[in-house]
Design a protein around this motif. Structure first.
Motif, short mmCIF file in Angstrom:
data_model
loop_
_atom_site.label_atom_id
_atom_site.label_comp_id
_atom_site.label_asym_id
_atom_site.label_seq_id
_atom_site.Cartn_x
_atom_site.Cartn_y
_atom_site.Cartn_z
N GLU A 167 -42.96 17.27 9.22
CA GLU A 167 -41.72 16.34 9.06
C GLU A 167 -42.67 15.19 9.73
OE1 GLU A 167 -37.25 14.63 9.78
OE2 GLU A 167 -38.91 14.15 11.65
N GLU A 168 -42.36 13.97 9.24
CA GLU A 168 -43.12 12.65 9.29
C GLU A 168 -42.18 11.49 8.94
OE1 GLU A 168 -47.46 10.09 8.38
OE2 GLU A 168 -47.54 12.45 8.99
N GLN A 169 -42.12 10.59 10.10
CA GLN A 169 -40.97 9.91 9.88
C GLN A 169 -41.37 8.03 10.65
OE1 GLN A 169 -36.44 10.47 9.90
NE2 GLN A 169 -36.91 9.32 11.82
N ALA A 170 -41.55 7.38 10.08
CA ALA A 170 -41.45 5.68 10.17
C ALA A 170 -40.39 4.96 10.47
CB ALA A 170 -42.95 5.46 9.99
N LYS A 171 -40.08 4.48 11.39
CA LYS A 171 -38.73 3.52 11.03
C LYS A 171 -39.72 2.10 12.33
CE LYS A 171 -34.71 6.03 12.11
NZ LYS A 171 -33.53 6.51 12.69
N ILE A 172 -38.81 0.84 11.40
CA ILE A 172 -39.22 -0.34 12.08
C ILE A 172 -38.29 -1.56 11.91
CG2 ILE A 172 -41.27 -2.00 11.77
CD1 ILE A 172 -43.12 -0.28 10.83
N ASN A 173 -37.95 -1.53 13.11
CA ASN A 173 -36.02 -2.67 12.61
C ASN A 173 -37.25 -4.24 13.30
OD1 ASN A 173 -33.60 -3.57 12.84
ND2 ASN A 173 -33.99 -3.20 15.24
N THR A 174 -36.91 -4.96 12.83
CA THR A 174 -37.69 -6.34 12.73
C THR A 174 -36.99 -7.54 13.35
OG1 THR A 174 -40.21 -5.38 11.63
CG2 THR A 174 -39.64 -7.97 11.41
N VAL A 175 -36.61 -8.46 13.86
CA VAL A 175 -35.69 -8.77 14.05
C VAL A 175 -36.29 -10.29 14.55
CG1 VAL A 175 -33.99 -9.63 15.90
CG2 VAL A 175 -34.18 -7.19 15.10
N ALA A 176 -35.91 -11.50 13.50
CA ALA A 176 -36.05 -12.57 13.79
C ALA A 176 -35.84 -13.64 14.83
CB ALA A 176 -36.43 -13.94 12.50
N PRO A 177 -35.79 -14.14 15.45
CA PRO A 177 -35.67 -14.97 16.62
C PRO A 177 -34.84 -15.52 16.05
CG PRO A 177 -37.61 -16.00 16.41
CD PRO A 177 -37.50 -15.00 15.32
N GLY A 178 -33.25 -15.66 17.56
CA GLY A 178 -31.78 -16.06 16.86
C GLY A 178 -31.07 -14.74 16.20
N GLY A 179 -31.98 -13.75 16.11
CA GLY A 179 -31.41 -12.39 15.40
C GLY A 179 -30.20 -11.08 16.13
N GLY B 264 -30.02 -7.75 17.50
CA GLY B 264 -31.13 -6.26 18.13
C GLY B 264 -32.07 -6.66 18.77
N THR B 265 -33.35 -5.72 18.70
CA THR B 265 -34.14 -6.53 18.56
C THR B 265 -35.53 -5.81 18.02
OG1 THR B 265 -33.29 -5.49 21.34
CG2 THR B 265 -35.95 -5.72 21.56
N SER B 266 -36.74 -5.95 18.23
CA SER B 266 -37.86 -5.50 17.43
C SER B 266 -37.78 -4.49 17.69
CB SER B 266 -39.22 -7.07 16.75
OG SER B 266 -38.25 -7.55 16.85
#
Length: 405
Positions: free
Chosen positions: A247-259, A261-263
């Motif tokens: 298995e190969e998996q990628a997750k990317i959580n991108t949060v803009a300023p004021g959003g 959670g955390t990038s």
């Protein structure tokens, strides 16, 4: 360890999926966005727990040989989490050429929680070919999935390819401001071949690159996963079975300023292999010797904070033995010692924190009592003892049930 080469992945993995093929049931679900990095959730006992509570070969082989039924495996992972693996498969031939299937699938553990209820139709086209349409209807139309596929079967050989459009009308019928800038699709291929007394099964599924936008939280979530699996086995003599998965998996959580959670970015590669057999030393006894191997490599980063990078690397060897003894026509006992040896490393290559190294050494003893109801109903009550921690011996109970149609 290098994780991704986009140019290589773009060409190699689709080719692998076309060659390696039992469809996997996993598709993109909203719960995947709840946590980007799940590696810290896996303590030293976690993967041995999954092996200790796994289906026995006796049950797994009976399920594989059936055309429908229901089975459930529930086991305590800790004070608050329950491992749950259940499947309901119902099939009905509506006409000589048209078959209806209903599949309910749930798999919940510390990595992901998924529940699906698929409705499927398959129509014979002749010459061994058939066409499939399937879907997962939901109250909120934005969460519905739909798909199609083709299958060829002849003389024990089988090849299959399917594609599912996940949340296919969220952008047009969504009840929130969320949308997909890259829509989720899942591609599945499978292949089965008879090899004399042995059989070979290959399968693969690809959750294509997906990006979901969450404007109210000022964030976006990217996801992609590839899995391939191979299985070879025989029902003759000692019934050997070999399995391998990647298995190969990628997750990317991108949060803009004021959003909210955390990038964070999390990538992983997982190799798993196992071997087992079924031996009958006496008419009342069955032994299932086996071993599993696990190799995980993962990396987590917080954009803009190089010192936050974390590398995970873990390997384990897990030998086990199941001893099943028929006590009478309705009762079967089972004892299953299992062990885990390996190491777990957590590194911060830029020096944000000190390296953590742990030797993995676990020993458990499972015990259960199986009750048979009629010709096609089984219920098992059991538990696992933590042998290497005598002060805290009890390690959780489990319930299994299987009813074949």
């Amino acid at each position: 360890m290098r994780f991704y080469n986009n140019g290589v992945k773009r060409f190699i993995f689709p080719a692998v999926l076309m060659l390696m093929s039992i469809p996997g049931q996993a598709v993109f679900t909203r719960s995947l966005m709840d946590r980007t990095d799940t590696e810290p959730l896996f303590d030293s006992e976690y993967f041995l727990d999954l092996n200790s509570f796994a289906w026995s070969r006796a049950w797994d082989d009976a399920w594989a040989a059936s055309t429908g039924g229901y089975r459930v495996n529930g086991a305590s992972l800790d004070c608050c989490d329950l491992y749950l693996d259940q499947t309901l498969l119902f099939t009905r031939r509506l006409t000589p050429k048209l078959e209806f299937r209903f599949r309910f699938v749930e798999l919940s553990d510390k990595d992901r929680q998924e529940i699906h209820h698929w409705i499927e139709f398959e129509h014979d086209l002749g010459a061994g070919w058939s066409a499939e349409v399937f879907g997962e209807p939901t109250y909120r139309k934005e969460d519905a999935d739909i798909g199609a596929g083709v299958r060829w079967r002849r003389g024990g050989w089988e090849a299959r390819a399917r594609r599912a459009a996940v949340d296919w009308n969220l952008n047009g019928r969504g009840s929130t401001t969320q949308s997909y800038s890259l829509k989720p699709y899942t591609d599945e291929v499978s292949f089965k071949a008879p090899l004399g007394a042995w059989s070979l099964r290959l399968s693969g599924d690809l959750d294509e690159a997906t990006r979901r936008l969450v404007p109210d939280e000022r964030r976006s979530f990217f996801y992609r996963r590839t899995r391939v699996r191979a299985e070879a086995g025989s029902d003759d003599n000692w019934a050997p079975r070999l399995r391998y998965s990647y298995e190969e998996q990628a997750k990317i959580n991108t949060v803009a300023p004021g959003g909210t959670g955390t990038s964070e970015e999390a990538r992983r590669k997982v190799h798993e292999a196992s071997a087992s057999a079924r031996l009958r030393p006496s008419p009342d006894d069955e032994l299932e010797p086996g071993a599993a191997f696990l190799l995980r490599a993962a990396r987590t980063d917080i954009p803009g904070m190089p010192a936050s990078g974390t590398l995970y690397r873990r390997w384990e060897i897990q030998p086990y033995l199941r001893w099943r003894r028929s006590l009478n026509a309705r009762l079967t006992s089972e004892l299953s010692p299992s062990f885990s040896l390996g190491e777990n490393r957590v590194r911060h290559p830029v020096g944000g924190a000190s390296e953590r190294y742990e030797s993995v050494g676990e020993a458990k003893l499972g015990a259960s009592l199986e009750v048979k109801f009629g010709s096609a109903g089984l219920i098992t009550l059991g538990g696992v003892l933590d042998v290497d921690k005598p002060g805290k011996a009890w390690d959780g109970g489990s319930v299994k049930a299987m009813f074949l149609f």
